[in-house]
Write an enzyme that holds these catalytic residues in place. Structure first.
Site, PDB file in Angstrom:
ATOM      1  N   TYR A 156     -12.651  -8.804  14.206  1.00  0.00           N
ATOM      2  CA  TYR A 156     -13.450  -8.146  13.163  1.00  0.00           C
ATOM      3  C   TYR A 156     -13.247  -6.640  13.287  1.00  0.00           C
ATOM      4  O   TYR A 156     -13.715  -6.017  14.246  1.00  0.00           O
ATOM      5  CB  TYR A 156     -14.918  -8.527  13.332  1.00  0.00           C
ATOM      6  CG  TYR A 156     -15.877  -7.963  12.311  1.00  0.00           C
ATOM      7  CD1 TYR A 156     -15.452  -7.389  11.120  1.00  0.00           C
ATOM      8  CD2 TYR A 156     -17.252  -8.039  12.536  1.00  0.00           C
ATOM      9  CE1 TYR A 156     -16.342  -6.893  10.196  1.00  0.00           C
ATOM     10  CE2 TYR A 156     -18.164  -7.547  11.605  1.00  0.00           C
ATOM     11  CZ  TYR A 156     -17.698  -6.968  10.443  1.00  0.00           C
ATOM     12  OH  TYR A 156     -18.594  -6.478   9.521  1.00  0.00           O
ATOM     13  N   ILE A 192     -14.916 -12.751   3.630  1.00  0.00           N
ATOM     14  CA  ILE A 192     -16.181 -13.008   4.319  1.00  0.00           C
ATOM     15  C   ILE A 192     -17.201 -12.094   3.647  1.00  0.00           C
ATOM     16  O   ILE A 192     -17.193 -10.881   3.837  1.00  0.00           O
ATOM     17  CB  ILE A 192     -16.074 -12.768   5.828  1.00  0.00           C
ATOM     18  CG1 ILE A 192     -15.083 -13.774   6.432  1.00  0.00           C
ATOM     19  CG2 ILE A 192     -17.451 -12.896   6.491  1.00  0.00           C
ATOM     20  CD1 ILE A 192     -14.837 -13.610   7.917  1.00  0.00           C
ATOM     21  N   THR A 217     -24.535  -9.038   8.921  1.00  0.00           N
ATOM     22  CA  THR A 217     -25.499  -9.324   7.854  1.00  0.00           C
ATOM     23  C   THR A 217     -26.696 -10.106   8.369  1.00  0.00           C
ATOM     24  O   THR A 217     -27.774 -10.069   7.768  1.00  0.00           O
ATOM     25  CB  THR A 217     -24.798 -10.077   6.713  1.00  0.00           C
ATOM     26  OG1 THR A 217     -23.655  -9.325   6.302  1.00  0.00           O
ATOM     27  CG2 THR A 217     -25.703 -10.286   5.520  1.00  0.00           C
ATOM     28  N   LYS A 269     -10.786 -10.289  10.182  1.00  0.00           N
ATOM     29  CA  LYS A 269     -11.679  -9.840   9.119  1.00  0.00           C
ATOM     30  C   LYS A 269     -11.459  -8.343   8.986  1.00  0.00           C
ATOM     31  O   LYS A 269     -11.788  -7.559   9.892  1.00  0.00           O
ATOM     32  CB  LYS A 269     -13.142 -10.151   9.434  1.00  0.00           C
ATOM     33  CG  LYS A 269     -14.100  -9.651   8.348  1.00  0.00           C
ATOM     34  CD  LYS A 269     -15.553  -9.904   8.721  1.00  0.00           C
ATOM     35  CE  LYS A 269     -16.492  -9.328   7.654  1.00  0.00           C
ATOM     36  NZ  LYS A 269     -17.926  -9.493   8.012  1.00  0.00           N
TER      37      LYS A 269
END
Length: 292
Positions: free
Chosen positions: A135, A206, A47, A163
């Site tokens: 992730y 998250i 992001t 994540k």
């Protein structure tokens, strides 16, 4: 080891003004997020437009967040790439600056097998000696961390969380059957599945949209008896945010709140005027509904 956090962490945007990182906006954003219940700040991730930032910018962004945070919540920094040595170097810089943990994406483009993933993640964890969040986001990397691999990596003393951006609840259940979830945390990487994810034993989120609505997301986590009701207005906004790929839409809303100008770096481009108007209307409706 206790979980790094539980509840809502936010994958912070990188605000720009005239194509330069707006560090004052970052400082304001840190305080806004913490004041509204965010449990962890995740810096320099997807992001944040990580690939469009140079190393000096990434380090200064992290330093700015750490300085403004003043130890209030854990800070996680995205340092993973498809280059193991560069990931180690970025992680070591983050450790020196004072990050609490690092987040490592699966290698992309230069793909590998599950043995390679294990070797890659363990090499970084061994070198850095900071808590690691794996992730897994196959929609962006075309690579996945299989449940058996997660179980193997969870035995490493520094690899402490995942994540999970698969949106696959069979995958979640498989991992839960293989790992000690009192020590290994499971965080959703999908804003839209959090009610089910929390109800099925996930430890947190998250979030992308929490850049602008942090309190609403944290409320979904903390008020377990009313999660579906709290999520209804969020879900409507998430539908509007799906107009384009992350972080293009969320940066428009962040700019409305004064966190930088509405700018993204190429190859990303901003929403057109009609898309902006539609998204702004949805955001105003969300705020009216939540504040009613």
């Amino acid at each position: 080891m206790a979980h790094i956090f539980e509840g809502t962490g936010v994958a912070m945007i990188t605000p720009f003004t005239n194509n330069e990182v707006d560090y004052e906006a970052i400082r304001r954003q840190v305080n806004f997020l913490i004041d509204n219940g965010i449990q962890s700040l995740i810096v320099n991730g997807t992001t944040a437009e990580n690939p469009s930032l140079v190393d000096e910018e990434k380090d200064q962004i992290l330093k700015t967040v750490i300085d403004e945070n003043r130890g209030r919540v854990p800070i996680v920094v995205g340092t993973g790439t498809n280059n193991t040595q560069r990931s180690i170097e970025a992680s070591l810089r983050a450790k020196v600056l004072g990050a609490d943990a690092i987040m490592l994406i699966t290698p992309y483009y230069l793909k590998t097998n599950q043995r390679g993933l294990i070797a890659h993640f363990e090499a970084i964890a061994d070198a850095v000696e900071l808590p690691v969040i794996l992730y897994n986001v196959p929609s962006r990397t075309n690579s996945t961390i299989e449940p058996e691999t997660v179980a193997h990596l969870s035995q490493h003393p520094y690899i402490v969380a995942l994540k999970d951006a698969t949106n696959d609840f069979d995958y979640l259940a498989d991992i839960q059957s293989r790992v000690d979830t009192s020590k290994f945390a499971l965080y959703s990487g999908n804003d839209d599945n959090i009610v089910r994810y929390f109800n099925e034993g996930g430890h947190g989120l998250i979030s992308v949209a929490a850049n602008v609505i942090p309190a609403a997301f944290q409320r979904v986590y903390t008020d377990a008896n009313n999660r579906a009701r709290h999520f209804e207005p969020i879900d409507k906004l998430l539908t509007a945010l799906s107009v384009d790929v992350n972080p293009i839409p969320i940066k428009f809303l962040a700019a409305l709140e004064g966190f930088g100008q509405y700018e993204v770096r190429l190859p990303l481009v901003c929403l057109n005027e009609q898309e902006q108007a539609t998204l702004k209307e949805a955001y105003m409706q969300f705020k009216a509904e939540v504040q009613a």
